[in-house]
Design an enzyme around this catalytic site. Sequence first.
Site, mmCIF file in Angstrom:
data_model
loop_
_atom_site.group_PDB
_atom_site.id
_atom_site.type_symbol
_atom_site.label_atom_id
_atom_site.label_comp_id
_atom_site.label_asym_id
_atom_site.label_seq_id
_atom_site.Cartn_x
_atom_site.Cartn_y
_atom_site.Cartn_z
ATOM 1 N N ILE A 192 0.778 -1.209 -0.097
ATOM 2 C CA ILE A 192 -0.103 -0.003 0.051
ATOM 3 C C ILE A 192 0.751 1.189 -0.114
ATOM 4 O O ILE A 192 0.721 2.066 -0.817
ATOM 5 C CB ILE A 192 -0.847 -0.016 1.099
ATOM 6 C CG1 ILE A 192 -1.907 -1.357 1.308
ATOM 7 C CG2 ILE A 192 -1.634 1.246 1.501
ATOM 8 C CD1 ILE A 192 -2.788 -1.435 2.400
ATOM 9 N N ASP B 36 11.052 3.062 6.610
ATOM 10 C CA ASP B 36 10.718 1.391 6.664
ATOM 11 C C ASP B 36 12.005 0.693 6.691
ATOM 12 O O ASP B 36 12.832 0.787 5.934
ATOM 13 C CB ASP B 36 10.038 1.130 5.430
ATOM 14 C CG ASP B 36 9.497 -0.282 5.419
ATOM 15 O OD1 ASP B 36 10.302 -1.331 6.034
ATOM 16 O OD2 ASP B 36 8.645 -0.814 4.734
ATOM 17 N N ALA C 86 -3.573 2.700 8.831
ATOM 18 C CA ALA C 86 -3.130 1.120 9.104
ATOM 19 C C ALA C 86 -3.798 0.436 10.083
ATOM 20 O O ALA C 86 -4.493 -0.269 9.947
ATOM 21 C CB ALA C 86 -1.524 1.011 9.246
ATOM 22 N N ARG C 87 -3.416 0.710 11.215
ATOM 23 C CA ARG C 87 -4.019 0.278 12.643
ATOM 24 C C ARG C 87 -4.050 1.498 13.730
ATOM 25 O O ARG C 87 -2.913 2.087 13.899
ATOM 26 C CB ARG C 87 -3.355 -0.817 13.208
ATOM 27 C CG ARG C 87 -3.751 -2.078 12.318
ATOM 28 C CD ARG C 87 -5.103 -2.724 12.315
ATOM 29 N NE ARG C 87 -5.649 -3.763 11.625
ATOM 30 C CZ ARG C 87 -5.738 -3.958 10.600
ATOM 31 N NH1 ARG C 87 -6.014 -2.848 9.767
ATOM 32 N NH2 ARG C 87 -5.803 -4.992 9.726
ATOM 33 N N ASP D 13 -8.654 6.051 9.215
ATOM 34 C CA ASP D 13 -9.597 5.074 8.845
ATOM 35 C C ASP D 13 -9.736 3.996 10.139
ATOM 36 O O ASP D 13 -10.391 3.225 9.945
ATOM 37 C CB ASP D 13 -9.145 4.357 7.662
ATOM 38 C CG ASP D 13 -10.168 3.433 7.130
ATOM 39 O OD1 ASP D 13 -11.423 3.898 7.228
ATOM 40 O OD2 ASP D 13 -9.962 2.365 6.782
ATOM 41 N N GLU E 161 -12.499 -0.029 18.092
ATOM 42 C CA GLU E 161 -13.297 0.020 17.090
ATOM 43 C C GLU E 161 -14.739 -1.073 17.118
ATOM 44 O O GLU E 161 -14.528 -1.925 17.605
ATOM 45 C CB GLU E 161 -12.560 -0.610 15.708
ATOM 46 C CG GLU E 161 -11.763 0.431 15.254
ATOM 47 C CD GLU E 161 -10.815 -0.154 14.196
ATOM 48 O OE1 GLU E 161 -11.471 -1.102 13.275
ATOM 49 O OE2 GLU E 161 -9.853 0.420 13.576
ATOM 50 N N HIS F 256 -12.899 2.455 9.090
ATOM 51 C CA HIS F 256 -12.148 1.084 8.869
ATOM 52 C C HIS F 256 -12.967 0.878 7.623
ATOM 53 O O HIS F 256 -13.448 -0.376 7.510
ATOM 54 C CB HIS F 256 -12.210 0.154 9.970
ATOM 55 C CG HIS F 256 -10.969 -0.606 9.647
ATOM 56 N ND1 HIS F 256 -10.413 -1.354 10.897
ATOM 57 C CD2 HIS F 256 -10.419 -0.911 8.584
ATOM 58 C CE1 HIS F 256 -9.327 -2.056 10.351
ATOM 59 N NE2 HIS F 256 -9.304 -1.755 9.045
HETATM 60 P P1 NAD Z 1 2.957 -4.879 3.386
HETATM 61 O O1 NAD Z 1 3.259 -5.950 4.536
HETATM 62 O O2 NAD Z 1 2.854 -4.987 2.110
HETATM 63 O O3 NAD Z 1 3.771 -3.658 3.754
HETATM 64 C C1 NAD Z 1 3.826 -3.428 5.065
HETATM 65 C C2 NAD Z 1 5.238 -2.460 5.281
HETATM 66 O O4 NAD Z 1 5.536 -1.940 6.675
HETATM 67 C C3 NAD Z 1 6.200 -3.652 4.790
HETATM 68 O O5 NAD Z 1 7.246 -2.905 3.701
HETATM 69 C C4 NAD Z 1 7.207 -3.450 6.093
HETATM 70 O O6 NAD Z 1 8.544 -3.773 5.873
HETATM 71 C C5 NAD Z 1 6.930 -2.226 6.890
HETATM 72 N N1 NAD Z 1 7.217 -2.259 8.323
HETATM 73 C C6 NAD Z 1 7.141 -3.365 9.032
HETATM 74 N N2 NAD Z 1 7.674 -2.889 10.364
HETATM 75 C C7 NAD Z 1 7.972 -1.636 10.365
HETATM 76 C C8 NAD Z 1 8.122 -0.554 11.074
HETATM 77 N N3 NAD Z 1 8.661 -1.088 12.576
HETATM 78 N N4 NAD Z 1 8.292 0.686 10.708
HETATM 79 C C9 NAD Z 1 8.066 0.968 9.332
HETATM 80 N N5 NAD Z 1 7.543 -0.028 8.534
HETATM 81 C C10 NAD Z 1 7.555 -1.317 8.996
HETATM 82 O O7 NAD Z 1 1.440 -4.601 3.968
HETATM 83 P P2 NAD Z 1 0.243 -3.650 3.128
HETATM 84 O O8 NAD Z 1 -0.594 -4.557 2.151
HETATM 85 O O9 NAD Z 1 1.063 -2.427 2.555
HETATM 86 O O10 NAD Z 1 -0.401 -3.404 4.532
HETATM 87 C C11 NAD Z 1 -0.041 -2.345 5.292
HETATM 88 C C12 NAD Z 1 -0.882 -2.636 6.663
HETATM 89 O O11 NAD Z 1 -2.297 -1.608 6.334
HETATM 90 C C13 NAD Z 1 -1.572 -3.698 6.811
HETATM 91 O O12 NAD Z 1 -0.691 -4.429 7.883
HETATM 92 C C14 NAD Z 1 -3.000 -3.295 7.795
HETATM 93 O O13 NAD Z 1 -2.655 -3.250 9.013
HETATM 94 C C15 NAD Z 1 -3.187 -1.859 7.000
HETATM 95 N N6 NAD Z 1 -4.420 -2.156 6.264
HETATM 96 C C16 NAD Z 1 -5.588 -1.392 6.411
HETATM 97 C C17 NAD Z 1 -6.501 -1.690 5.627
HETATM 98 C C18 NAD Z 1 -7.831 -0.540 5.920
HETATM 99 O O14 NAD Z 1 -8.844 -0.849 5.651
HETATM 100 N N7 NAD Z 1 -7.538 0.582 6.533
HETATM 101 C C19 NAD Z 1 -6.528 -2.380 4.709
HETATM 102 C C20 NAD Z 1 -5.561 -2.877 4.293
HETATM 103 C C21 NAD Z 1 -4.574 -2.886 5.205
#
Ligand code: NAD
Length: 323
Positions: A150, A170, A230-231, A255, A260, A279
């Site tokens: 993302i 990252d 993210a969360r 979001d 929640e 969310h």
């Molecule tokens: P992904 O696994 O492709 O990417 C996550 C990235 O975060 C990776 O590059 C990882 O190296 C990095 N990361 C890990 N630890 C870290 C840290 N301490 N500091 C900085 N970066 C760090 O996942 P994604 O598909 O891109 O999704 C990311 C997050 O988004 C998911 O884990 C989920 O919690 C959240 N998400 C939210 C929604 C929503 O509806 N709002 C939907 C999808 C995902």
Amino acid sequence: MKVLIVQPIHESGINLLRSAGFDIIYASSPDPKVVSREIKDIDGVIVRTAPFTSEIIEQADSLKVISRHGVGVDNIDIESASKKGILVLNTPGVNDVSVAEHTIAMILALSKRIKDIDNAVRIGNFSIREEYSIIDIEGKTLGIIGFGRIGSLVAKKCRYAFNMKILVYDPYVDREKVEDVNGELVDLETLLRDSDFVTIHAPLSSETRGLIGERELRLMKPSAFIINMARGPIWDETAVVKALSEGWIKGAGTDVFEEEPPSLDNPLLKLNNIILSPHMAALTKECVIRMAICSAQGVVDVLTGKTPKSIVNYSLLKKYGKI
Ligand code: NAD
């Protein structure tokens, strides 16, 4: 075989499960206490954001697969599942576009004050236009925390559509991947100090819980915005409320929430300089179909003896000698 649907999913996923010959059971409630009672002879589960706890997993006699409809798996007790040899799957790559677009919607809504100016016109305050308070995003700096599927897509879209300068924090990403979008890999402090917009796309983990607190928010420019896609627990909500009400930063968008749905007395709900969404970044008409089909396909694969696409707990299953 029986598949339990913990929270409703799009019918395209249900049809796929039915055509594979499985019985569909809908949980009476996503409450872990209820699911614990209904999990007993279930073979596969599709779970969205509801907690899937060790308490539920303990009660599962036949469970072989927990398929997460979405990406973040922080709501699932992966350790307990792995000890029992239960595969945990997710659906990476199907919601990137939708979440990236939602992020950009937040960036635009904040910079153009869409919520405020709409309200102003409705109450006769046409002269809000004389405040000159909206900004262009062209050429501004976007700081991305978490450069996975993302985060990197947000970077690409903002770089090429709006000519934004991209900073990335990252710890696990290759510099070349960041340089592919003309971005710069920096430490968290630099990112916070130099960005006009900060957006969070890291998974929730012991490392990222509380990553953005008072100290970090105070590093940001008073004109800057922060967005959490993210969360909730990745930022400290109390610190965000303080930063927004005391003007350390200009505004925010989120979001996700620590709890929640957020309770109605959550102070975030009282602030005007934050845009809230429930969310639902991944819940576009198109994406719910992709997530339903992908999560259902994972269950079908496991229960018919095929290798599923995205096993989250592969190394843990190995550690516990389950594969
Ligand atoms: P992904 O696994 O492709 O990417 C996550 C990235 O975060 C990776 O590059 C990882 O190296 C990095 N990361 C890990 N630890 C870290 C840290 N301490 N500091 C900085 N970066 C760090 O996942 P994604 O598909 O891109 O999704 C990311 C997050 O988004 C998911 O884990 C989920 O919690 C959240 N998400 C939210 C929604 C929503 O509806 N709002 C939907 C999808 C995902």
